[in-house]
Design a protein around this motif. Structure first.
Motif, PDB file in Angstrom:
ATOM      1  N   VAL A  37       0.846  -1.192   0.000  1.00  0.00           N
ATOM      2  CA  VAL A  37       0.000   0.000   0.000  1.00  0.00           C
ATOM      3  C   VAL A  37       0.884   1.246   0.000  1.00  0.00           C
ATOM      4  N   GLU A  38       1.931   1.228   0.796  1.00  0.00           N
ATOM      5  CA  GLU A  38       2.848   2.379   0.855  1.00  0.00           C
ATOM      6  C   GLU A  38       3.477   2.646  -0.513  1.00  0.00           C
ATOM      7  N   GLU A  39       3.901   1.609  -1.205  1.00  0.00           N
ATOM      8  CA  GLU A  39       4.479   1.768  -2.539  1.00  0.00           C
ATOM      9  C   GLU A  39       3.434   2.277  -3.528  1.00  0.00           C
ATOM     10  N   LEU A  40       2.212   1.785  -3.417  1.00  0.00           N
ATOM     11  CA  LEU A  40       1.148   2.237  -4.315  1.00  0.00           C
ATOM     12  C   LEU A  40       0.885   3.725  -4.145  1.00  0.00           C
ATOM     13  N   LEU A  41       0.888   4.200  -2.910  1.00  0.00           N
ATOM     14  CA  LEU A  41       0.691   5.630  -2.670  1.00  0.00           C
ATOM     15  C   LEU A  41       1.768   6.445  -3.376  1.00  0.00           C
ATOM     16  N   LYS A  62       1.296   6.208  -7.324  1.00  0.00           N
ATOM     17  CA  LYS A  62       0.159   7.023  -7.772  1.00  0.00           C
ATOM     18  C   LYS A  62       0.323   8.498  -7.415  1.00  0.00           C
ATOM     19  N   LYS A  63       1.458   8.817  -6.776  1.00  0.00           N
ATOM     20  CA  LYS A  63       1.747  10.211  -6.397  1.00  0.00           C
ATOM     21  C   LYS A  63       0.569  10.837  -5.651  1.00  0.00           C
ATOM     22  N   VAL A  64       0.096  10.099  -4.664  1.00  0.00           N
ATOM     23  CA  VAL A  64      -1.038  10.570  -3.871  1.00  0.00           C
ATOM     24  C   VAL A  64      -0.606  11.792  -3.063  1.00  0.00           C
ATOM     25  N   LYS A  65      -1.412  12.842  -3.180  1.00  0.00           N
ATOM     26  CA  LYS A  65      -1.138  14.063  -2.431  1.00  0.00           C
ATOM     27  C   LYS A  65      -1.443  13.831  -0.967  1.00  0.00           C
ATOM     28  N   MET A  66      -0.617  14.382  -0.126  1.00  0.00           N
ATOM     29  CA  MET A  66      -0.760  14.291   1.329  1.00  0.00           C
ATOM     30  C   MET A  66      -0.989  12.843   1.791  1.00  0.00           C
ATOM     31  N   PRO A  67      -0.071  11.935   1.462  1.00  0.00           N
ATOM     32  CA  PRO A  67      -0.274  10.527   1.819  1.00  0.00           C
ATOM     33  C   PRO A  67      -0.419  10.293   3.314  1.00  0.00           C
TER      34      PRO A  67
END
Length: 69
Positions: A19-23, A26-31
């Motif tokens: 999940v951490e790698e996926l964030l 996907k360049k999730v803002k404010m992970p």
């Protein structure tokens, strides 16, 4: 790997991710503020680095906001 992310089918060039790698991918803002639901189960933040996302999984990135009257 094929995933459904926030209701949209996507294909990623990985066999497996955490999940951490996926964030990050996907360049999730404010992970640090996102809650992740994997196949209908909310994943606790301390498990992001060890929880695997696999082909066919459904992932939701959820943001909870306060405020209003």
């Amino acid at each position: 790997m094929r995933l459904t992310i926030n209701g949209t089918p996507e294909e990623l060039p990985y066999d497996e991710l955490t999940v951490e790698e996926l964030l990050k991918v996907k360049k999730v803002k404010m992970p640090e503020t996102v809650t992740v639901e994997l196949n209908g189960t909310v994943i606790r933040r301390h498990l992001y680095a060890s929880t695997k996302v696999k082909d066919g999984d459904a992932v939701e990135f959820l943001y909870f906001m306060g405020g209003g009257r």
